[in-house]
Design an enzyme around this catalytic site. Structure first.
Site, short mmCIF file in Angstrom:
data_model
loop_
_atom_site.label_atom_id
_atom_site.label_comp_id
_atom_site.label_asym_id
_atom_site.label_seq_id
_atom_site.Cartn_x
_atom_site.Cartn_y
_atom_site.Cartn_z
N CYS A 224 3.62 -0.97 3.23
CA CYS A 224 2.26 -1.24 3.69
C CYS A 224 1.71 -2.52 3.10
O CYS A 224 0.95 -3.25 3.74
CB CYS A 224 1.34 -0.05 3.40
SG CYS A 224 1.04 0.29 1.65
N CYS B 141 -6.79 -5.35 12.64
CA CYS B 141 -5.38 -5.31 12.23
C CYS B 141 -4.98 -3.90 11.80
O CYS B 141 -5.72 -3.21 11.09
CB CYS B 141 -5.13 -6.29 11.10
SG CYS B 141 -3.42 -6.33 10.52
N CYS C 191 1.10 -6.82 5.37
CA CYS C 191 -0.23 -7.43 5.51
C CYS C 191 -0.14 -8.93 5.76
O CYS C 191 0.49 -9.66 4.97
CB CYS C 191 -1.05 -7.16 4.26
SG CYS C 191 -2.72 -7.88 4.32
N ASP D 246 -5.39 0.78 -15.84
CA ASP D 246 -4.70 1.79 -15.04
C ASP D 246 -4.59 3.17 -15.68
O ASP D 246 -4.48 4.16 -14.97
CB ASP D 246 -3.31 1.26 -14.69
CG ASP D 246 -2.57 2.13 -13.68
OD1 ASP D 246 -3.23 2.64 -12.77
OD2 ASP D 246 -1.35 2.27 -13.81
N CYS E 133 7.43 2.14 -2.98
CA CYS E 133 7.56 1.63 -1.61
C CYS E 133 6.54 0.52 -1.43
O CYS E 133 5.38 0.66 -1.85
CB CYS E 133 7.32 2.75 -0.60
SG CYS E 133 7.36 2.22 1.13
N CYS F 198 -0.58 -2.61 8.21
CA CYS F 198 -0.22 -1.75 7.08
C CYS F 198 -0.07 -0.30 7.51
O CYS F 198 0.84 0.42 7.05
CB CYS F 198 -1.24 -1.88 5.96
SG CYS F 198 -2.93 -1.39 6.39
N CYS G 62 3.89 2.11 7.63
CA CYS G 62 4.20 3.23 6.74
C CYS G 62 5.30 4.10 7.34
O CYS G 62 5.14 4.63 8.45
CB CYS G 62 2.96 4.07 6.48
SG CYS G 62 3.28 5.48 5.37
N CYS H 250 3.16 9.93 0.89
CA CYS H 250 3.44 8.55 0.47
C CYS H 250 4.72 8.49 -0.36
O CYS H 250 4.89 9.23 -1.33
CB CYS H 250 2.25 8.04 -0.35
SG CYS H 250 2.51 6.41 -1.08
#
Length: 377
Positions: free
Chosen positions: A267, A214, A271, A157, A264, A217, A221, A237
């Site tokens: 989203c 679908c 799923c 990351d 958050c 998500c 939001c 976001c």
């Protein structure tokens, strides 16, 4: 960023690297998958460093449109980020791994009590960097012991590696319409790690897209941060705003924040693929900071903040940004008992914190807002 060689391990003798035949590659790959499972990874796959040729163009468009907000670090190393082959030309394989942090219940339950702060699932326990990276290093040491003379690097990351498209290219999951990687084994809840190595390992087939028609998500939001499927505008976001953004927010986003104080999950939690994900069993991601009272959070000074969130991802944003988030959440709480805790920050030397306190205090003094909730901009 450290390069590990087969000589890194104690007692290893230098050997001349040789080319692996098909049978040796298959044998080593099977053992790699088994060893990764022993170390707690829920998915592993391999791709070539040049397996995501479209990623650089997508990143360039994302940056050109300003959808990265104030995350200047994304543009600073754009060239490396767009291609692992440019990051380390000697690499022949990318090993992608997923580590599940799937919660045992829907994290949106933490939004029901507005007098408490909601912390994103991934930040409720130990910082994943401190858990994933040591195990990646252990796996790499094992791999290099099995194939002397080769080298490798681990990434979690913090380096310019596009883990999500690489994860799809390596077959461990696919990028959903919310742009995150999801998989059959872990749903939407996985930390990603990468090992680049000079070993020529057999690549896996890339994973296809299983989102179909679908829109769960996208519709979940609270700030409409997806201008289109598979496109994210970070500037809208709540995860970006609570974690990466340093200044004050537009008022519409403050109301949409609800009681979230760090990140958050809406989203991700929406799923339907999550129903196939087993809850993470490891104590390293135990949810011990899921829903703390806002009054307690607003009482934290710098030392108290550092002590409370030591060893977690929350600590890295600092007390000022965290208090800003908590003040916005208090302003949405509709709870008059929070007035005193908010008023304590009206004279804060930090102008962003002081302005957030004024906003929250005015809302808590408005009878029409007491007991109210957030709205979607």
């Amino acid at each position: 960023m450290r390069t590990w060689t087969s000589e890194t391990r104690s007692g290893a003798l230098p050997r001349t690297p040789g080319c692996l035949g098909p049978d040796e590659r298959a044998w080593l790959k099977a053992r790699l998958v088994a060893e990764a499972a022993v170390l707690g990874f829920c998915a592993v796959g391999v791709c070539r460093p040049d397996a995501i040729p479209e990623a650089a163009g997508r990143l360039r468009a994302f940056l050109a449109e300003g959808r990265h907000g104030t995350m200047g670090w994304m543009a600073e190393r754009e060239g490396w980020r767009g291609s692992p082959a440019r990051l380390w030309p000697e690499a022949r394989s990318v090993v992608m791994l997923a580590d599940s942090y799937a919660p045992s219940r829907d994290p949106r339950e933490a939004q029901r009590d507005r007098s408490r702060g909601a912390v994103s699932v991934y930040a409720r326990g130990r910082d994943y960097h401190d858990s994933v990276k040591p195990r990646l290093k252990r796996l790499l040491r094992w791999l290099l012991a099995e194939a002397p003379g080769h080298e490798g690097k681990v990434f979690v990351d913090t380096a310019p590696v596009m883990e999500k498209p690489l994860g799809q290219a390596a077959g461990i999951g696919w990028q959903g319409k919310h742009t995150n990687l999801l998989g059959r084994a872990f749903g939407n809840w996985a930390f990603l790690g990468a090992i680049l190595t000079t070993l020529d390992l057999a690549p896996d087939e890339p994973e296809g897209d299983h989102c179909g028609s679908c829109r769960a998500c996208l519709d979940a939001c609270p700030t409409a941060a997806f201008p289109a499927p598979y496109l994210l505008d970070a500037r809208r976001c709540l995860s970006y705003l609570t974690i990466e953004h340093h200044g004050p927010w537009p008022e519409a986003f403050r109301e949409a924040l609800g009681n979230r104080v760090f990140g958050c999950d809406d989203c991700l939690a929406a799923c339907p693929w999550n129903k196939f994900a087993a809850a993470a069993s490891e104590m390293r991601y135990a949810p011990d900071r899921a829903n703390p009272p806002l009054a307690e959070l607003l009482a934290l000074d710098d030392a108290g903040f550092r002590a409370r969130f030591a060893g977690t991802p929350v600590k890295r944003i600092g007390v000022a940004r965290f208090l800003r988030n908590c003040l916005y959440a208090a302003g949405n709480a509709g709870d008059a008992s929070l007035r005193a805790a908010v008023a304590a920050h009206l004279a804060s030397p930090d102008p962003v914190v002081a302005e957030a306190a004024r906003w929250a205090h005015s809302r808590l003094r408005d009878p029409a807002r007491l007991g109210g909730g957030a709205t979607r901009p």
